[in-house]
Write a protein that holds these residues in place. Structure first.
Motif, short mmCIF file in Angstrom:
data_model
loop_
_atom_site.label_atom_id
_atom_site.label_comp_id
_atom_site.label_asym_id
_atom_site.label_seq_id
_atom_site.Cartn_x
_atom_site.Cartn_y
_atom_site.Cartn_z
N UNK A 224 0.82 -1.22 0.00
CA UNK A 224 0.00 0.00 0.00
C UNK A 224 0.85 1.27 0.00
N UNK A 225 1.93 1.26 -0.74
CA UNK A 225 2.76 2.45 -0.90
C UNK A 225 2.21 3.27 -2.08
N UNK A 226 2.00 4.55 -1.85
CA UNK A 226 1.45 5.43 -2.88
C UNK A 226 2.58 6.03 -3.71
N UNK A 227 2.42 6.02 -5.03
CA UNK A 227 3.40 6.63 -5.93
C UNK A 227 2.71 7.73 -6.71
N UNK A 228 3.27 8.96 -6.61
CA UNK A 228 2.75 10.10 -7.36
C UNK A 228 3.86 10.62 -8.26
N UNK A 229 3.54 10.84 -9.52
CA UNK A 229 4.49 11.36 -10.50
C UNK A 229 4.05 12.75 -10.93
N UNK A 230 4.93 13.73 -10.77
CA UNK A 230 4.66 15.09 -11.20
C UNK A 230 5.45 15.32 -12.49
N UNK A 231 4.74 15.44 -13.59
CA UNK A 231 5.36 15.55 -14.92
C UNK A 231 5.62 17.01 -15.24
N UNK A 232 6.91 17.41 -15.28
CA UNK A 232 7.28 18.79 -15.60
C UNK A 232 7.89 18.90 -17.00
N UNK A 233 7.86 17.82 -17.76
CA UNK A 233 8.47 17.82 -19.08
C UNK A 233 7.59 18.45 -20.13
N UNK A 234 8.22 18.87 -21.21
CA UNK A 234 7.51 19.40 -22.38
C UNK A 234 8.01 18.67 -23.61
N UNK A 235 7.19 18.67 -24.65
CA UNK A 235 7.57 17.99 -25.88
C UNK A 235 8.78 18.67 -26.52
N UNK A 236 9.62 17.85 -27.15
CA UNK A 236 10.82 18.36 -27.80
C UNK A 236 10.67 18.26 -29.31
N UNK A 237 11.18 19.28 -30.01
CA UNK A 237 11.15 19.26 -31.47
C UNK A 237 12.40 18.57 -32.03
N UNK A 238 13.25 18.08 -31.17
CA UNK A 238 14.45 17.40 -31.64
C UNK A 238 15.66 17.83 -30.85
N UNK A 239 16.74 17.11 -31.04
CA UNK A 239 17.95 17.39 -30.28
C UNK A 239 19.15 16.90 -31.07
N UNK A 240 20.23 17.63 -31.01
CA UNK A 240 21.48 17.17 -31.61
C UNK A 240 22.43 16.81 -30.48
N UNK A 241 23.14 15.73 -30.68
CA UNK A 241 23.94 15.15 -29.60
C UNK A 241 25.34 14.83 -30.10
N UNK A 242 26.32 15.18 -29.28
CA UNK A 242 27.70 14.73 -29.53
C UNK A 242 27.82 13.36 -28.89
N UNK A 243 27.65 12.33 -29.71
CA UNK A 243 27.53 10.96 -29.20
C UNK A 243 28.85 10.44 -28.67
N UNK A 244 29.95 10.72 -29.34
CA UNK A 244 31.23 10.14 -28.94
C UNK A 244 32.37 11.04 -29.40
N UNK A 245 33.48 10.94 -28.66
CA UNK A 245 34.75 11.55 -29.04
C UNK A 245 35.81 10.49 -28.77
N UNK A 246 36.39 9.95 -29.84
CA UNK A 246 37.29 8.81 -29.71
C UNK A 246 38.58 9.06 -30.48
#
Length: 711
Positions: A224-246
């Motif tokens: 009987x543990x209660x879990x509440x999630x407060x969603x503060x996120x917003x939709x993203x139009x995309x993202x560019x990422x530096x995946x690796x540096x090798x």
């Protein structure tokens, strides 16, 4: 109460249909006096009350059934509670408030990050919690160390805690919710009050929510543990990422250009136009041109760097700003050498040029490469000398090794030294298997059988990730086809073991016999070629491809002495010291921090003493310094890069959330608007209404049959 389809509520007028039909049916009949009716009237008078109740009950059921049908299709929805209503309990509760500070929480909209919103929501939650409740406040980057643990706070303490939340920094750590839930579970087990409530403020991205949460969810539901999630996120139009540096070269030497690669991924819906990338080398910045990157594509940006001084160098590459800054940068610590020391142990020395076992090897490693220093020693002399610690040790046609020498050699390999082994006619195969293979427990990758005639038509480079022979694979097939040994050593690969053994190259024959086998042994690597290093077993040493293969092999094992300095956010910094040379303490300086922190050097019963630093959630270059022998100051630089697994900004669907948590049904609250309005998302009631309608129809049918029974 609200309705998703309020227009259908006009259908409630149909609920009057059973009443109208009832009235009309009463008016259909014509009264006719008939003598025997007097006897029937007397009977009806005695049952009138019961019949009237039955008819009214049947009419009510039919009317209610029509009303429920209309309400169900109009999809009623319960109004959400405000924050105070959500947290109101009749008795004391233990509440665990969790703030998500993972990499994705840096996503910005109108200059405000998800973490800024989360901290504001967490502050409101803390202020709404009653003083009778106990509070545990944690961040996902370090859930084992809460900001406050199971405490009932005064107003002053609460104000201080709220002030600590302001201006928190987004980390480079990716969310792994199972680890966070396990830490929450430990806090709940020590909770003061039996009513337990978990409140998580997050952007609810899909990354990190895995099916292994179901086990925890089932247990929480049972308790009987209660879990509440407060969603503060917003939709993203995309993202560019530096995946690796090798770096593309295992060994980096002074004054010789070294190849590096930066991998950039465009996860946005639009093409990433050409822009400038910032390259920082030891704090000195320069701009590089980044080509356009199509949506959903990944490109590799080649970099050529030349270092004029040996030692450690700090490299940082960063992309232009976007909505998520934290995954636009990567760091690298590069250890540059003045030279690579190679010891060639010759098991069959000769008098004339190129008669010795290691003559061709020496030329292949040093020709035009003055920074590779080779020391040749006869096997019998080497066995009587101290082992030493070269970067690479080559054993070429060495007949046998003593038990003591094997033990010392394996200790050095475990510490990081690389070993390159070549067979020959003088090798005592049974002794090597007994002392160096030991049924897979030793450093030898395979069991040695016997030399045999080869029918190979060339060398085949296996497709192995991060293979040391990757450049060999780019040679033309005609070049590799000219590598045809007359004789090779037959070997048996281990089966059913995960002991770091890989076949990097094979002979092109019917058996696909191994040509080069690699084994990770401790922190070092061992390479075994199944052909001799001289021309006794093949004419390969006079081919130009032999030079490339030997250099690639030597670089492959030599590079393994560099393994500590490049980490991902969340991984601990560990640096071992030699026995007898370890200081009592070391100093750790995180990035963008002027004051260092003193850390005690750990000692263990087994293994060398070491300094260990766990707090690596912030990407950047960390400096560890200590006082060496004679009072000399020494230091090491460690590069911590962000964990780009959290760069995926895909939102987590509610259906996936429900299935992930097993039997635990979380309460999801959306945080909307600039004023951060917090309200429950509400609950749709059409499902229970349809169940009730089904029960009414069954009841109406049974009641009608009972009323119409023969009496």
């Amino acid at each position: 109460m609200s309705f998703l389809v309020p227009g259908l509520l006009f259908g409630l007028l149909l609920a009057a249909a059973p009443i109208i039909i009832h009235i009309l049916n009463r008016r259909r009949f014509i009264r006719v006096d008939w003598g025997p009716m007097e006897f029937l009237k007397k009977t009806l008078r005695s049952n009138r009350k019961r019949l009237r109740i039955e008819q009214w009950l049947l009419l009510a059921l039919r009317t209610l059934a029509v009303a429920l049908l209309i309400l169900a299709v109009a999809r009623p929805m319960g109004q959400g509670l405000n924050l105070a209503g959500m947290l109101k309990l009749q008795s004391r509760a233990s509440r665990v408030v969790v703030i998500d500070d993972s990499l994705s929480m840096g996503h910005r909209r109108a200059g405000v990050s998800a973490l800024d919103r989360a901290e504001a929501v967490a502050a409101r939650i803390l202020q709404a919690i009653g003083p009778q409740d106990s509070i545990t406040l944690i961040r996902t980057s370090n859930p084992a160390q809460p900001l406050v643990r199971d405490a009932q706070l005064t107003e002053e303490q609460l104000a201080n805690l709220v002030s600590q939340l302001e201006g928190g920094a987004v980390t480079g750590v990716a969310n792994h919710w199972r680890s966070t839930f396990d830490a929450i579970d430990l806090h709940l087990k020590g909770a003061t009050f039996p009513i337990r409530d978990v409140l998580i403020v997050t952007d609810l991205r899909q990354a990190g929510w895995t099916t292994d949460l179901a086990e925890v969810g089932d247990r929480w539901a049972k308790e009987d543990i209660t879990l509440r999630l407060f969603d503060v996120g917003v939709d993203s139009v995309g993202n560019r990422t530096l995946v690796a540096l090798e770096r593309q070269q295992p060994v980096v030497l002074t004054n010789i250009p070294a190849r590096f690669t930066a991998s950039i991924e465009n996860r946005g819906a639009e093409t990433l136009q050409s822009a400038h990338v910032t390259l920082s080398l030891d704090g000195v910045e320069q701009q590089l041109e980044l080509p356009a990157v199509e949506s959903g594509q990944q490109v590799e940006l080649p970099l050529m760097l030349t270092f004029d001084q040996p030692g450690q160098h700090r490299v940082t590459v960063s992309l232009p700003e976007d909505d998520l800054l934290e995954d636009n940068v990567r760091h690298l610590s590069v250890d540059v050498r003045r030279e690579v020391a190679v010891t060639l142990v010759d098991g069959e020395p000769g008098i004339e040029p190129f008669e010795s076992e290691t003559d061709y090897l020496s030329v292949a490693l040093t020709a035009g490469n003055t920074q590779w220093r080779t020391d040749r020693v006869i096997a019998s002399d080497w066995a009587a000398q101290p082992l030493g610690a070269p970067d690479v040790l080559v054993l070429a046609n060495v007949d046998q090794l003593s038990v003591e020498r094997v033990a010392a050699l394996e200790e050095m390999v475990r510490a990081g030294m690389g070993v390159l082994i070549f067979p020959g006619n003088q090798v005592d195969l049974s002794l090597w298997n007994e002392r160096l293979y030991r049924d897979g427990e030793g450093m030898l990758p395979v069991r040695l059988n016997r030399p045999r005639t080869s029918e190979s038509e060339g060398l085949f480079i296996e497709a192995v990730d991060d293979s040391s022979l990757a450049m060999m694979g780019r040679l033309k097939s005609q070049v590799l086809g000219r590598i045809r040994p007359k004789q090779i050593l037959d070997v048996t690969l281990p089966t059913g073991r995960d002991d770091g053994v890989q076949v990097l190259a094979s002979w092109d024959d019917e058996q696909r016999a191994p040509a080069l086998v690699s084994k990770q042994f401790g922190k070092g690597r061992v390479f075994l070629w199944t052909v001799s290093a001289d021309r006794d077993w093949s004419d390969w040493p006079i081919e130009t491809s032999f030079v490339l293969a030997m250099r690639q092999s030597a670089e492959g094992v030599a590079a393994q002495v560099l393994r500590w300095e490049n980490l991902t956010a969340g991984q601990p910094i560990v640096w071992p010291f030699e026995l007898g040379l370890a200081p009592a303490v070391a100093n750790v300086t995180p990035p963008d921090v002027e004051e260092s922190k003193v850390v005690a050097v750990e000692t263990a019963v087994s293994g060398p003493p070491q300094v260990r630093w766990e707090q690596t959630s912030q990407p950047g270059h960390y400096r560890v310094d200590w006082e060496g022998m004679g009072g000399n100051s020494k230091d090491r630089w460690f590069a911590i890069s962000p964990d780009t697994r959290d760069s995926d900004l895909t939102r987590l669907p509610e259906t996936t959330l429900s299935s992930t948590l097993g039997k635990l049904i979380p309460q999801l609250e959306r945080v909307e608007g600039e004023t951060l309005d917090i309200a429950s998302a509400g609950t749709e009631y059409w499902r229970p209404l349809m169940k009730l309608l089904l029960l009414l129809l069954i009841g109406e049918t049974l009641l009608a049959a009972w009323i119409d029974r023969v009496r």
